[in-house]
Write a protein that holds these residues in place. Structure first.
Motif, PDB file in Angstrom:
ATOM      1  N   GLU A   1     -35.012  -7.322 -11.150  1.00 52.53           N
ATOM      2  CA  GLU A   1     -34.421  -7.949 -12.495  1.00 52.53           C
ATOM      3  C   GLU A   1     -35.668  -7.816 -13.693  1.00 52.53           C
ATOM      4  OE1 GLU A   1     -31.486  -8.702 -12.497  1.00 52.53           O
ATOM      5  OE2 GLU A   1     -30.978  -8.824 -10.420  1.00 52.53           O
ATOM      6  N   THR A   2     -34.958  -7.165 -14.883  1.00 46.97           N
ATOM      7  CA  THR A   2     -36.060  -6.853 -15.957  1.00 46.97           C
ATOM      8  C   THR A   2     -35.341  -7.647 -16.895  1.00 46.97           C
ATOM      9  OG1 THR A   2     -34.911  -4.864 -16.266  1.00 46.97           O
ATOM     10  CG2 THR A   2     -36.592  -4.551 -14.780  1.00 46.97           C
ATOM     11  N   ASN A   3     -36.375  -7.671 -18.101  1.00 46.04           N
ATOM     12  CA  ASN A   3     -36.018  -8.420 -19.310  1.00 46.04           C
ATOM     13  C   ASN A   3     -35.764  -7.157 -20.358  1.00 46.04           C
ATOM     14  OD1 ASN A   3     -38.556  -7.288 -20.022  1.00 46.04           O
ATOM     15  ND2 ASN A   3     -39.169  -9.525 -20.140  1.00 46.04           N
ATOM     16  N   GLU A   4     -35.580  -7.499 -21.740  1.00 48.21           N
ATOM     17  CA  GLU A   4     -35.004  -6.376 -22.574  1.00 48.21           C
ATOM     18  C   GLU A   4     -36.167  -5.535 -22.849  1.00 48.21           C
ATOM     19  OE1 GLU A   4     -35.361  -9.862 -23.507  1.00 48.21           O
ATOM     20  OE2 GLU A   4     -33.238 -10.044 -22.654  1.00 48.21           O
ATOM     21  N   MET A   5     -37.560  -5.891 -22.182  1.00 50.27           N
ATOM     22  CA  MET A   5     -38.619  -4.988 -22.478  1.00 50.27           C
ATOM     23  C   MET A   5     -39.007  -4.176 -21.431  1.00 50.27           C
ATOM     24  SD  MET A   5     -41.187  -7.378 -24.823  1.00 50.27           S
ATOM     25  CE  MET A   5     -41.061  -8.708 -23.732  1.00 50.27           C
ATOM     26  N   GLY A   6     -38.375  -4.285 -20.152  1.00 51.77           N
ATOM     27  CA  GLY A   6     -38.505  -3.533 -19.162  1.00 51.77           C
ATOM     28  C   GLY A   6     -39.326  -4.222 -17.952  1.00 51.77           C
ATOM     29  N   GLN A   7     -39.712  -5.271 -18.233  1.00 53.47           N
ATOM     30  CA  GLN A   7     -40.760  -5.875 -17.488  1.00 53.47           C
ATOM     31  C   GLN A   7     -40.001  -6.604 -16.519  1.00 53.47           C
ATOM     32  OE1 GLN A   7     -42.220  -8.469 -20.612  1.00 53.47           O
ATOM     33  NE2 GLN A   7     -44.215  -7.247 -20.778  1.00 53.47           N
ATOM     34  N   VAL A   8     -40.553  -6.624 -15.069  1.00 53.50           N
ATOM     35  CA  VAL A   8     -39.853  -7.208 -14.002  1.00 53.50           C
ATOM     36  C   VAL A   8     -39.895  -8.722 -14.011  1.00 53.50           C
ATOM     37  CG1 VAL A   8     -39.863  -7.368 -11.439  1.00 53.50           C
ATOM     38  CG2 VAL A   8     -40.367  -5.236 -12.581  1.00 53.50           C
ATOM     39  N   THR A   9     -38.850  -9.286 -13.916  1.00 51.43           N
ATOM     40  CA  THR A   9     -38.754 -10.779 -14.139  1.00 51.43           C
ATOM     41  C   THR A   9     -38.372 -11.342 -12.783  1.00 51.43           C
ATOM     42  OG1 THR A   9     -36.563 -10.664 -14.972  1.00 51.43           O
ATOM     43  CG2 THR A   9     -38.227 -10.736 -16.628  1.00 51.43           C
ATOM     44  N   GLY A  10     -37.990 -10.700 -11.802  1.00 48.93           N
ATOM     45  CA  GLY A  10     -37.638 -11.409 -10.503  1.00 48.93           C
ATOM     46  C   GLY A  10     -36.901 -10.320  -9.592  1.00 48.93           C
ATOM     47  N   THR A  11     -36.637 -10.799  -8.470  1.00 48.82           N
ATOM     48  CA  THR A  11     -36.067  -9.847  -7.715  1.00 48.82           C
ATOM     49  C   THR A  11     -34.840 -10.581  -6.847  1.00 48.82           C
ATOM     50  OG1 THR A  11     -37.879  -8.824  -6.779  1.00 48.82           O
ATOM     51  CG2 THR A  11     -36.248  -8.520  -5.484  1.00 48.82           C
ATOM     52  N   THR A  12     -33.611  -9.778  -7.241  1.00 43.91           N
ATOM     53  CA  THR A  12     -32.154 -10.321  -6.462  1.00 43.91           C
ATOM     54  C   THR A  12     -32.389  -9.704  -5.122  1.00 43.91           C
ATOM     55  OG1 THR A  12     -31.187 -10.528  -8.488  1.00 43.91           O
ATOM     56  CG2 THR A  12     -29.777 -10.518  -6.455  1.00 43.91           C
ATOM     57  N   VAL A  13     -32.182 -10.399  -3.900  1.00 46.08           N
ATOM     58  CA  VAL A  13     -31.881  -9.984  -2.817  1.00 46.08           C
ATOM     59  C   VAL A  13     -30.536 -10.384  -2.125  1.00 46.08           C
ATOM     60  CG1 VAL A  13     -32.601 -10.123  -0.196  1.00 46.08           C
ATOM     61  CG2 VAL A  13     -34.321 -10.445  -1.949  1.00 46.08           C
ATOM     62  N   ILE A  14     -29.734  -9.246  -1.756  1.00 50.08           N
ATOM     63  CA  ILE A  14     -28.494  -9.256  -1.292  1.00 50.08           C
ATOM     64  C   ILE A  14     -28.157  -9.076   0.165  1.00 50.08           C
ATOM     65  CG2 ILE A  14     -26.010  -8.529  -1.590  1.00 50.08           C
ATOM     66  CD1 ILE A  14     -26.951  -7.485  -4.418  1.00 50.08           C
ATOM     67  N   PHE A  15     -27.695  -9.964   1.145  1.00 49.82           N
ATOM     68  CA  PHE A  15     -27.630  -9.722   2.524  1.00 49.82           C
ATOM     69  C   PHE A  15     -26.082  -9.567   2.399  1.00 49.82           C
ATOM     70  CE2 PHE A  15     -31.390 -12.243   2.834  1.00 49.82           C
ATOM     71  CZ  PHE A  15     -31.780 -11.929   4.016  1.00 49.82           C
ATOM     72  N   LYS A  16     -25.784  -8.589   3.266  1.00 51.44           N
ATOM     73  CA  LYS A  16     -24.422  -8.253   3.550  1.00 51.44           C
ATOM     74  C   LYS A  16     -24.117  -8.131   5.152  1.00 51.44           C
ATOM     75  CE  LYS A  16     -23.658  -5.042  -0.354  1.00 51.44           C
ATOM     76  NZ  LYS A  16     -23.187  -3.848  -0.913  1.00 51.44           N
ATOM     77  N   ILE A  17     -23.430  -9.285   5.308  1.00 52.74           N
ATOM     78  CA  ILE A  17     -23.019  -9.583   6.707  1.00 52.74           C
ATOM     79  C   ILE A  17     -21.590  -9.468   7.166  1.00 52.74           C
ATOM     80  CG2 ILE A  17     -23.476 -11.463   8.631  1.00 52.74           C
ATOM     81  CD1 ILE A  17     -25.690 -12.619   6.797  1.00 52.74           C
ATOM     82  N   PRO A  18     -21.214  -8.600   8.007  1.00 58.73           N
ATOM     83  CA  PRO A  18     -19.942  -8.383   8.261  1.00 58.73           C
ATOM     84  C   PRO A  18     -19.350  -9.566   9.218  1.00 58.73           C
ATOM     85  CG  PRO A  18     -21.421  -6.862   9.615  1.00 58.73           C
ATOM     86  CD  PRO A  18     -22.108  -7.691   8.539  1.00 58.73           C
ATOM     87  N   LEU A  19     -18.404 -10.166   8.993  1.00 57.06           N
ATOM     88  CA  LEU A  19     -17.613 -11.022   9.495  1.00 57.06           C
ATOM     89  C   LEU A  19     -16.579 -10.777  10.620  1.00 57.06           C
ATOM     90  CD1 LEU A  19     -17.101 -13.635   6.686  1.00 57.06           C
ATOM     91  CD2 LEU A  19     -18.939 -13.483   8.241  1.00 57.06           C
ATOM     92  N   ASN A  20     -16.669 -11.369  11.746  1.00 59.99           N
ATOM     93  CA  ASN A  20     -15.496 -10.929  12.653  1.00 59.99           C
ATOM     94  C   ASN A  20     -14.152 -11.775  12.384  1.00 59.99           C
ATOM     95  OD1 ASN A  20     -17.268  -9.956  14.210  1.00 59.99           O
ATOM     96  ND2 ASN A  20     -17.712 -11.724  15.441  1.00 59.99           N
ATOM     97  N   GLU A  21     -13.139 -10.988  12.521  1.00 60.35           N
ATOM     98  CA  GLU A  21     -11.825 -11.464  12.174  1.00 60.35           C
ATOM     99  C   GLU A  21     -11.311 -11.812  13.441  1.00 60.35           C
ATOM    100  OE1 GLU A  21      -9.521  -9.398   9.247  1.00 60.35           O
ATOM    101  OE2 GLU A  21     -11.170  -8.875   8.171  1.00 60.35           O
ATOM    102  N   HIS A  22     -10.778 -13.016  13.572  1.00 62.05           N
ATOM    103  CA  HIS A  22     -10.186 -13.343  14.839  1.00 62.05           C
ATOM    104  C   HIS A  22      -8.506 -13.412  14.765  1.00 62.05           C
ATOM    105  CE1 HIS A  22     -13.763 -15.157  16.528  1.00 62.05           C
ATOM    106  NE2 HIS A  22     -14.064 -15.705  15.287  1.00 62.05           N
ATOM    107  N   ASN A  23      -7.831 -13.073  15.853  1.00 64.26           N
ATOM    108  CA  ASN A  23      -6.643 -12.960  15.790  1.00 64.26           C
ATOM    109  C   ASN A  23      -5.892 -14.418  16.005  1.00 64.26           C
ATOM    110  OD1 ASN A  23      -4.237 -11.960  16.231  1.00 64.26           O
ATOM    111  ND2 ASN A  23      -4.540 -10.682  18.058  1.00 64.26           N
ATOM    112  N   ASN A  24      -5.345 -14.401  14.501  1.00 62.53           N
ATOM    113  CA  ASN A  24      -4.352 -15.680  14.679  1.00 62.53           C
ATOM    114  C   ASN A  24      -3.269 -15.817  15.361  1.00 62.53           C
ATOM    115  OD1 ASN A  24      -6.793 -16.840  13.078  1.00 62.53           O
ATOM    116  ND2 ASN A  24      -5.808 -16.270  11.289  1.00 62.53           N
ATOM    117  N   ASN A  25      -2.785 -14.653  16.054  1.00 60.24           N
ATOM    118  CA  ASN A  25      -1.500 -14.619  16.742  1.00 60.24           C
ATOM    119  C   ASN A  25      -1.726 -15.348  18.266  1.00 60.24           C
ATOM    120  OD1 ASN A  25      -0.344 -13.506  14.271  1.00 60.24           O
ATOM    121  ND2 ASN A  25      -0.728 -11.627  15.275  1.00 60.24           N
ATOM    122  N   ILE A  26      -2.227 -16.448  18.278  1.00 58.05           N
ATOM    123  CA  ILE A  26      -1.965 -17.073  19.720  1.00 58.05           C
ATOM    124  C   ILE A  26      -1.080 -17.656  20.225  1.00 58.05           C
ATOM    125  CG2 ILE A  26      -3.381 -18.840  20.923  1.00 58.05           C
ATOM    126  CD1 ILE A  26      -5.801 -18.532  18.944  1.00 58.05           C
TER     127      ILE A  26
END
Length: 66
Positions: A41-66
């Motif tokens: 993440e940067t400010n208007e002057m291009g200086q780094v102000t922090g970092t965003t970390v994104i975790f992408k975790i796939p979820l299991n979809e259970h069959n609801n037709n029981i």
């Protein structure tokens, strides 16, 4: 200041390395594809102000037709 920016650009903290290793192990043993994305993440002057970390975790979809 430029040398500091170059040095810090290549620096990976212990926590970052450990998290990436854990995600790799989870992917290996679970067969999932968990991903990490780092966004500087940067400010208007291009200086780094922090970092965003994104975790992408796939979820299991259970069959609801029981």
């Amino acid at each position: 200041m430029e040398l500091n920016a170059i040095k810090h650009k290549r620096h990976r903290s212990f926590a970052t390395k450990a998290t990436e290793q854990r995600v790799n192990l989870l992917n290996e043993y679970s067969g999932k594809k968990i991903t990490l994305e780092y966004i500087d993440e940067t400010n208007e002057m291009g200086q780094v102000t922090g970092t965003t970390v994104i975790f992408k975790i796939p979820l299991n979809e259970h069959n609801n037709n029981i």
